[in-house]
Design an enzyme around this catalytic site. Sequence first.
Site, PDB file in Angstrom:
ATOM      1  CG  HIS A   1      26.925 -19.167 -24.738  1.00  0.00           C
ATOM      2  ND1 HIS A   1      26.221 -18.947 -23.452  1.00  0.00           N
ATOM      3  CD2 HIS A   1      25.936 -19.897 -25.512  1.00  0.00           C
ATOM      4  CE1 HIS A   1      25.082 -19.688 -23.501  1.00  0.00           C
ATOM      5  NE2 HIS A   1      24.952 -20.205 -24.884  1.00  0.00           N
TER       6      HIS A   1
ATOM      7  CD  GLU B   1      29.379 -14.993 -22.190  1.00  0.00           C
ATOM      8  OE1 GLU B   1      28.588 -14.708 -21.135  1.00  0.00           O
ATOM      9  OE2 GLU B   1      29.046 -15.444 -22.996  1.00  0.00           O
TER      10      GLU B   1
ATOM     11  CB  CYS C   1      29.513 -18.201 -20.018  1.00  0.00           C
ATOM     12  SG  CYS C   1      28.846 -18.613 -21.577  1.00  0.00           S
TER      13      CYS C   1
ATOM     14  CB  CYS D   1      24.630 -18.684 -19.173  1.00  0.00           C
ATOM     15  SG  CYS D   1      25.728 -19.731 -20.072  1.00  0.00           S
TER      16      CYS D   1
END
Length: 158
Positions: A62, A64, A95, A92
């Site tokens: 992701h 992040e 993360c 999420c």
Amino acid sequence: MMEADSPFTPADETHMRRALQLAAHARDAEGEVPVGAVLVLDSEIVGLGWNRNITLHDPTAHAEIMALRAAGEKLGNHRVVGGTLYVTLEPCAMCAMALIHARVGRVVYGAADPKTGAAGSVFDTLVDPRHNHRVDVQGGLLAEESSALLRAFFRARR
């Protein structure tokens, strides 16, 4: 243009605009869900990231996480104590926990994620008192631009 009573600084807006550019790059260059992230420490960008989980065949890639990985390499440290992460979509749970482990001090996000958001929308992971570290969270910076990118991406995929 920022409103006078905004909780965000001009630097916050500048970094979020960079995150939006990275989100557009994810979409245009790699066909990824358009999410971008910028990690700043002591007024210096130390990590950039955009969604790459499809490209890299990696469910953890992701935006992040990619920004945290870049910062770790640059800083030679797995911690980014007191850093600020700017991300176009609310983190999420995965993360959020990575941000806690990295000791990031603040997260500023654009669009809320009513399905899997872990910064207040669905879960309160970043501020849960059971953790040994809590992260300051501010959402809604350039939220409409962030949401529009995501809406257009998913509309085009249908």
